[in-house]
Design an enzyme around this catalytic site. Structure first.
Site, short mmCIF file in Angstrom:
data_model
loop_
_atom_site.label_atom_id
_atom_site.label_comp_id
_atom_site.label_asym_id
_atom_site.label_seq_id
_atom_site.Cartn_x
_atom_site.Cartn_y
_atom_site.Cartn_z
N LYS A 1 11.52 4.07 1.33
CA LYS A 1 10.54 2.97 1.41
C LYS A 1 10.26 2.47 0.00
O LYS A 1 9.93 3.25 -0.90
CB LYS A 1 9.25 3.49 2.06
CG LYS A 1 8.21 2.42 2.33
CD LYS A 1 7.01 3.06 3.03
CE LYS A 1 5.92 2.01 3.28
NZ LYS A 1 4.73 2.62 3.94
N HIS B 1 7.97 0.04 -0.78
CA HIS B 1 6.65 -0.57 -0.92
C HIS B 1 5.60 0.46 -0.50
O HIS B 1 5.93 1.54 -0.03
CB HIS B 1 6.53 -1.83 -0.06
CG HIS B 1 6.74 -1.58 1.41
ND1 HIS B 1 7.99 -1.46 1.97
CD2 HIS B 1 5.86 -1.40 2.41
CE1 HIS B 1 7.86 -1.24 3.27
NE2 HIS B 1 6.58 -1.19 3.56
#
Length: 223
Positions: A109, A111
């Site tokens: 991921k 963000h």
């Protein structure tokens, strides 16, 4: 092969619930290894409250009454291991034993909090919680994740089903190979011998029993 053992009431109840809800199936199934198996354990169908409760209790019992040593964090590899580790941590908490729970993402991921790991930091003594170990590819990937964490130490693995199949070495199972390679105990809730013992004692599964025994003859290890 060893003679049929007597199953505990807990194991019988677990097998019967698995059959009733289609988690343990008999027929013809192609495994990730390419082998054609006469039985299949689909942990993805453990989706009702009662099934999850029975499963978490079975994991918790193994963790407190087997060769698994003391541990700090349960690690559930994506995807099926995530729920299994989570419910086990909850069950242990109800017994007064607080442990961490962690899992990985399949994709990093970029963000928010970012990264591939979620939950408790992978520090201290770690136990991997997963479903079925056949050829060992997925469990080795999970172990590689732990190796990337300098403060993590793998101390054990608990799985739903040990298929007791030959690994890369025809004289040893995949479980035995991984135990020797990484120096940690692997404990199953059920193994193939348990399933055979149930079919033998229950009756009405003559065709399935023949197929499972033939499969064990071709791919299983001597117990």
């Amino acid at each position: 092969m060893a003679p049929t053992q007597k199953l505990s009431e807990e194991k019988v109840a677990f097998i019967e619930a698995a059959i009733e809800h289609g988690v343990l199936l008999f027929g013809e199934f192609t495994l990730k290894s390419g082998r054609k198996s006469p039985y299949f354990f689909n942990a993805g169908l453990l989706y009702t409250g009662s099934l999850l409760s029975n499963t978490s209790k079975a994991y918790a019992k193994i963790l407190t009454s087997s060769r698994i040593p003391e541990f700090d964090v349960l690690f559930g590899p994506a995807y099926k291991g995530i729920a299994l580790a989570a419910i086990t941590a909850v069950d242990l908490s109800r017994q007064g034993r607080e442990v961490g729970f962690s899992y990985n993402r399949k994709e990093k991921k970029d963000h928010g909090e970012g990264g591939v790991l979620v939950g408790a930091p992978l520090k201290g003594r770690i136990v991997i919680i997963d479903d079925v170990l056949t050829r060992g590819t997925a469990i080795r990937e999970a172990i590689d994740i732990l190796k990337s964490q300098p403060e993590a130490k793998l101390v054990g693995i608990v799985q739903l089903v040990d298929r007791q199949e030959k690994g890369q070495n025809a004289n040893k199972s995949t479980v035995q190979e991984i135990e020797e390679e990484f120096g940690v105990p692997i404990e199953p809730i059920l193994n193939l011998q348990d399933i055979i013992a149930y079919l033998e004692t229950k009756g009405g599964y003559e065709k399935e029993l023949v197929a499972v025994k033939e499969y064990r003859k071709n791919y299983g290890i001597d117990i």
